[in-house]
Design an enzyme around this catalytic site. Sequence first.
Site, PDB file in Angstrom:
ATOM      1  N   HIS A  76      12.450  -4.679   6.921  1.00  0.00           N
ATOM      2  CA  HIS A  76      13.084  -4.053   8.079  1.00  0.00           C
ATOM      3  C   HIS A  76      14.538  -4.491   8.226  1.00  0.00           C
ATOM      4  CE1 HIS A  76      14.028  -3.956  12.494  1.00  0.00           C
ATOM      5  NE2 HIS A  76      13.717  -2.700  12.264  1.00  0.00           N
ATOM      6  N   GLU A  79      16.567  -2.522   5.875  1.00  0.00           N
ATOM      7  CA  GLU A  79      16.796  -1.166   6.384  1.00  0.00           C
ATOM      8  C   GLU A  79      18.072  -1.119   7.217  1.00  0.00           C
ATOM      9  OE1 GLU A  79      15.486   1.333  10.125  1.00  0.00           O
ATOM     10  OE2 GLU A  79      13.775   0.377   9.137  1.00  0.00           O
TER      11      GLU A  79
END
Length: 462
Positions: A76, A79
């Site tokens: 994450h 990302e």
Amino acid sequence: MYKTYQCAAVVAAALLFVARIASADLDYSSRVKEHQLANGMKVLLLEDHKAGVSTFQVWYRVGSRNEELGKTGLSHLLEHLMFKGTEKHGPEEYSRIIQRNGGNENAFTANDNTAYFANIASDRLPVLIELEADRMHNLSFDDAHFGPELQVVIEERRLRTEDNPTAALFESLSATAFTAHPYEWPVIGWMGDLRQATREDALAHYRLYYAPANAFIVSVGDFNSDELLKEIEAQFGSIPAGQQAPAVRAVEPPQQGERRLSLRREAQLPFVAMAYHVPNLKDADAPALEVLSAVLAGGESTRLHKRLVYEQRIAREAGTDYQYTSADPNLFIVHGQPLPGKTAAAVEKSLLVEVELIKTAKGAVTAAELQKAKQGIEAGFVLAQDSQFYKAMMLAQYEIAGGWKQIDEYLPRVRAVTADDVARVAQKYLTTENRTVGVLDPLPPSKDRPLPPAAPPMGRLH
């Protein structure tokens, strides 16, 4: 009377639309063009010429499932970093270029994958393809951007989980239900791991997973597949394949007794969630589990909402969650939140009554319930065909779960489910020894801040 008529009219219109779409070709295997670049990157293209736009998505086979304790949350975090620029394009320039070309973009991280997508006019696809290829291979890891972005992720965790008692409960539920599989830790990562994450950790994660051998492209829209493939090959074909990412070998052992957890947090209302280990689409029982979920909670007139919310008036919401396209076997979750003045114990008891009832002859699924559940599932699937974005999402989710061609098996498998199948999977999986129960036990507010809001009705967890 007016509301009843209005609702019936909407349903009738929806059924007519479903019938029109269902008569079209829903066979993905005959319409999707699959190609593999020399570097191993798979490309899935589906032409859809009803509008002059397209969706272009790059999916990486890495999510929280691929992480390790002590380094959770890296997928994450990466990302976020993917929007911080390359040697060619500066920070946030990716988004600005897409917007200048009339498109919109976003990304998300899940247990099994990280995906980046944009919707844009089809003649602007080359712009998007160049940007995605550039950041797949040339991402900048400037120290000046890493530290601040890490703090953004830490704050995101604080807002989404630390200050959201229901989200915290579901996080604890997964951590308790799983003991050997990485589905036990959260997609956003544990706070302690985030606080000690380093630029070197993120860079190593990027170098291992962000390569053609571990990614694939899905595009649906108004284009010529052969011409688009040439553009993709021109931009992505020269990127080194990279090493094959290590396989996730973890297998969750059978649960051998009920587990319970109580989470004491400042909150307005309690919450109850019960998780059962179940298989995914690779198992013959998966379609019956999908129908079971719809029978229990496929709308406001189905069993859980009707009994707990309308008739007993003890819950503000009640529902289920089942991850059909999860890469590995996951959880079937039954949940509910009491109304003010009602207790978690009362909601848990009523949820269990409904779970046990559906296993019996007395509470067997009726022909009307079965038909309604199947029609609801099919309507949702068919209506999604009107969206280029969701067609691409479905292709990618099935590809992650084991192969995109399995999407053609979904409706036939659901249609074949019987009432006996629904009872059988409930008896097989929704058992006491296979159950993990999580209860949110509200604490009164502290003097220096208000209580978090009550949880909204639950949908998909990720």
